[in-house]
Design a protein around this motif. Structure first.
Motif, mmCIF file in Angstrom:
data_model
loop_
_atom_site.group_PDB
_atom_site.id
_atom_site.type_symbol
_atom_site.label_atom_id
_atom_site.label_comp_id
_atom_site.label_asym_id
_atom_site.label_seq_id
_atom_site.Cartn_x
_atom_site.Cartn_y
_atom_site.Cartn_z
ATOM 1 N N ASP A 49 0.845 -1.195 0.000
ATOM 2 C CA ASP A 49 0.000 0.000 0.000
ATOM 3 C C ASP A 49 0.884 1.251 0.000
ATOM 4 N N SER A 50 0.731 2.121 -1.015
ATOM 5 C CA SER A 50 1.479 3.388 -1.034
ATOM 6 C C SER A 50 0.507 4.561 -1.172
ATOM 7 N N SER A 51 -0.655 4.440 -0.492
ATOM 8 C CA SER A 51 -1.669 5.490 -0.535
ATOM 9 C C SER A 51 -1.194 6.745 0.190
ATOM 10 N N ARG A 52 -2.035 7.782 0.166
ATOM 11 C CA ARG A 52 -1.646 9.069 0.755
ATOM 12 C C ARG A 52 -1.291 8.961 2.232
ATOM 13 N N SER A 53 -1.919 8.008 2.948
ATOM 14 C CA SER A 53 -1.678 7.885 4.393
ATOM 15 C C SER A 53 -0.277 7.362 4.710
ATOM 16 N N VAL A 54 0.387 6.790 3.702
ATOM 17 C CA VAL A 54 1.747 6.289 3.901
ATOM 18 C C VAL A 54 2.726 7.405 3.520
ATOM 19 N N ARG A 55 3.393 7.957 4.492
ATOM 20 C CA ARG A 55 4.341 9.041 4.229
ATOM 21 C C ARG A 55 5.558 8.519 3.468
ATOM 22 N N PRO A 56 6.230 9.397 2.717
ATOM 23 C CA PRO A 56 7.412 8.956 1.958
ATOM 24 C C PRO A 56 8.447 8.244 2.819
ATOM 25 N N SER A 57 8.703 8.767 4.020
ATOM 26 C CA SER A 57 9.700 8.128 4.893
ATOM 27 C C SER A 57 9.230 6.750 5.342
ATOM 28 N N GLU A 58 7.915 6.574 5.541
ATOM 29 C CA GLU A 58 7.367 5.285 5.942
ATOM 30 C C GLU A 58 7.434 4.290 4.781
ATOM 31 N N PHE A 59 7.214 4.793 3.564
ATOM 32 C CA PHE A 59 7.310 3.914 2.397
ATOM 33 C C PHE A 59 8.737 3.407 2.224
ATOM 34 N N GLU A 60 9.706 4.250 2.569
ATOM 35 C CA GLU A 60 11.110 3.814 2.520
ATOM 36 C C GLU A 60 11.348 2.669 3.501
ATOM 37 N N GLN A 61 10.687 2.739 4.667
ATOM 38 C CA GLN A 61 10.842 1.675 5.657
ATOM 39 C C GLN A 61 10.225 0.360 5.172
ATOM 40 N N VAL A 62 9.133 0.464 4.404
ATOM 41 C CA VAL A 62 8.533 -0.735 3.814
ATOM 42 C C VAL A 62 9.514 -1.369 2.834
ATOM 43 N N LYS A 63 10.168 -0.536 2.025
ATOM 44 C CA LYS A 63 11.133 -1.058 1.048
ATOM 45 C C LYS A 63 12.323 -1.708 1.741
ATOM 46 N N VAL A 64 12.763 -1.140 2.846
ATOM 47 C CA VAL A 64 13.856 -1.744 3.616
ATOM 48 C C VAL A 64 13.424 -3.119 4.139
ATOM 49 N N PHE A 65 12.176 -3.187 4.614
ATOM 50 C CA PHE A 65 11.629 -4.455 5.100
ATOM 51 C C PHE A 65 11.636 -5.499 3.982
ATOM 52 N N LEU A 66 11.150 -5.121 2.806
ATOM 53 C CA LEU A 66 11.122 -6.050 1.672
ATOM 54 C C LEU A 66 12.533 -6.506 1.312
ATOM 55 N N ALA A 67 13.467 -5.544 1.258
ATOM 56 C CA ALA A 67 14.838 -5.863 0.861
ATOM 57 C C ALA A 67 15.487 -6.831 1.848
ATOM 58 N N LYS A 68 15.222 -6.641 3.129
ATOM 59 C CA LYS A 68 15.838 -7.505 4.140
ATOM 60 C C LYS A 68 15.244 -8.915 4.122
ATOM 61 N N VAL A 69 13.946 -9.004 3.846
ATOM 62 C CA VAL A 69 13.344 -10.330 3.716
ATOM 63 C C VAL A 69 13.931 -11.042 2.503
ATOM 64 N N ILE A 70 14.035 -10.325 1.388
ATOM 65 C CA ILE A 70 14.591 -10.901 0.164
ATOM 66 C C ILE A 70 16.027 -11.354 0.381
ATOM 67 N N GLU A 71 16.780 -10.586 1.169
ATOM 68 C CA GLU A 71 18.183 -10.910 1.431
ATOM 69 C C GLU A 71 18.327 -12.293 2.054
ATOM 70 N N GLY A 72 17.330 -12.728 2.805
ATOM 71 C CA GLY A 72 17.400 -14.031 3.458
ATOM 72 C C GLY A 72 16.832 -15.175 2.639
ATOM 73 N N LEU A 73 16.347 -14.885 1.415
ATOM 74 C CA LEU A 73 15.742 -15.920 0.583
ATOM 75 C C LEU A 73 16.746 -16.522 -0.391
ATOM 76 N N ASP A 74 16.449 -17.718 -0.840
ATOM 77 C CA ASP A 74 17.238 -18.391 -1.869
ATOM 78 C C ASP A 74 16.609 -18.029 -3.218
ATOM 79 N N VAL A 75 16.974 -16.865 -3.739
ATOM 80 C CA VAL A 75 16.358 -16.339 -4.958
ATOM 81 C C VAL A 75 16.940 -17.022 -6.192
#
Length: 496
Positions: A49-75
């Motif tokens: 979700d990147s709707s108006r209620s998600v601030r730019p700084s909060e969206f960056e934190q979501v991307k960090v979360f995704l990146a860290k989960v991906i880092e632990g996967l066998d891609v």
């Protein structure tokens, strides 16, 4: 909105290693760090979700979360494929399952995603994932019992469209849906979206700033490794690998304890153990029941009797309440039944006040504490203390109490370390998920060896010295006797 506990640990079912959370847990952290993780073929699509209620700084934190989960996967094309769908009032397919075959390329693509900053059409996003993101044209693999399909939705608001029906269609198509809610999210819609059982598929965090806390267990859920090779298992001394599992053993001179994991070179001596339990509102009733089960797991490892381990229980929130003092129950059955009867207090988190009570009251003779017996305090909390803990924590350790600190969820790790005895690594434990507390119970060891009585030691030394002196005297007598015997034999020969 009061948070529900993060429960991604049961994602284990997605990779087919085992059907329970016990098989894959915190033991796999080292495997991730060492690159030892492998996964069954899995198609994962993040719906963010990147709707108006998600601030730019909060969206960056979501991307960090995704990146860290991906880092632990066998891609890889034959292992885990990852896609990302971005939505607001419209939907954008940011990353297709077929686009990136390497972890580095995938993470780089995630960092470039920009928020759409309009409405919140969550139902539309799920429909897009069903029709497009999970299609063969976008890289999804043909439906098969050997390939899992997983959608992970991250949202912070109330959807502006219907989600119930479209989510049901997605689940019917074999997509397992996990719903992460943030802040003022509508919990009822999370439950409408998520797969059953809801306890395992619905997660909540208070803000985007703490969403990273979900990373570790989400990675662990997909990690399958040689549990002994990681070096991060429950065995105290020796780990023996077996397919998908392990068993523990001990070094020579040690005995495997009843818990099947810890080793002891001595028997449990008399110990006074007091549990100091956070019963604040943030814990929530269902999690408080898990805390009580956790206490009884530890009780099962103790030698509860009149002469060995005595256990007391104190609960705190805005005030402190003694549930029962040391020594009231001298068998495990009565003790565990009393723990089960403990009523949830709710209200605030005055950990400092509770620590002062522990020091000034719980370990006093008037509360059943025994003089000259090892004192152990086990503190559990799920949040930041609303009062100062420093002086009380210091005083407990100055009194010689062996202090363990256990934190869950929003507990502050610096506070836990301040409470814990040295070495901190052996006395402080943290997990983001209440359901992972069972692993802490397995690792927390309270085996206390009886210290040597210096008087007994002196007596032993004196006795040993006497024995040595006696042996030397006997040796001299034997040599003298042997010499005399030879002389007598020579004289007898001469006479003959």
């Amino acid at each position: 909105m009061t948070p529900t506990p993060p429960l991604f640990l049961l994602l284990l079912g997605l990779i087919g290693a085992h059907a329970t959370t016990a098989a894959v847990d915190v033991r796999t952290a080292a495997a991730m760090a060492a690159g030892l993780c492998k996964t069954r073929p899995t198609d994962i699509v993040f719906i963010i979700d990147s709707s108006r209620s998600v601030r730019p700084s909060e969206f960056e934190q979501v991307k960090v979360f995704l990146a860290k989960v991906i880092e632990g996967l066998d891609v890889g094309p034959n292992a885990t494929r990852v896609g990302v769908v971005n939505y607001a009032s419209r939907v954008k397919n940011e990353v297709s399952l077929k686009t990136h075959r390497t972890k580095a390329g995938l993470i780089k693509a995630v960092t470039k995603i920009e928020p759409l900053s309009t409405g919140t059409m969550t139902g539309l996003a799920i429909q897009f994932a069903l029709n497009v993101a999970f299609s063969e044209g976008e890289g999804a693999r043909i439906k098969s019992p050997d390939i899992s399909k997983v959608a992970i939705i991250v949202t912070d608001g109330r959807p502006q469209d219907n989600v119930k029906d479209v989510a049901q269609r997605a689940r019917d198509a074999g997509i397992e849906i996990f719903a992460i809610g943030v802040g003022r999210v509508d919990m009822s819609t999370l439950k409408q979206m998520a797969s059953d059982p809801l306890d395992d598929h619905v997660d909540y965090v208070e803000s985007y700033s703490v969403i990273e806390k979900l990373t570790k267990k989400f990675q662990e859920a997909f990690c399958v490794s040689d549990l002994c090779a990681t070096g991060d298992h429950d065995c105290e001394q020796v780990c023996i690998s077996s397919p998908g599992s392990y068993k523990c053993a001990c070094k020579d001179g040690f005995t495997l304890m009843d818990d099947g994991r810890s080793c002891s070179a001595c028997s449990n001596s008399a110990t006074d153990v007091v549990f100091l339990i956070d019963g604040s509102k943030s814990v929530r009733p269902e999690n408080f029941e898990l805390v009580k089960k956790w206490i009884n797991q530890i009780v099962d490892k103790l030698d509860v009797s009149d002469s060995k381990a005595h256990v007391g229980l104190v609960q705190y929130s805005s005030s402190v309440r003694q549930e029962f003092p040391l020594g009231r129950y001298n068998n495990k059955k009565d003790l565990k039944d009393a723990v089960k009867r403990m009523a949830y207090m709710e209200r605030g988190t005055m950990t400092g006040q509770a620590l002062r009570y522990l020091t000034d009251n719980s370990f006093g003779p008037g509360q059943g504490a025994r003089p000259g017996v090892t004192k152990v305090g086990i503190v559990f909390t799920d949040g930041r203390s609303q009062d100062y803990i420093g002086d009380a924590a210091k005083k407990a350790k100055e009194h010689g109490f062996k202090m363990y600190a256990v934190g869950v969820g929003n507990a502050v790790e610096d506070e836990l370390k301040e409470i814990a005895s040295e070495p901190t690594a052996e006395h402080y434990f943290y997990t983001a998920d209440f359901r992972a507390m069972t692993q802490i119970a397995k690792k927390l060891q309270i085996n206390i060896c009886q210290e040597e009585d210096p008087c007994e030691c002196d007596s032993l030394v004196k006795f040993q010295k006497k024995v040595e002196d006696a042996l030397q005297a006997l040796t001299k007598k034997y040599i003298l006797y042997f010499g005399m015997s030879k002389r007598i034999a020579l004289l007898e020969n001469k006479i003959v």
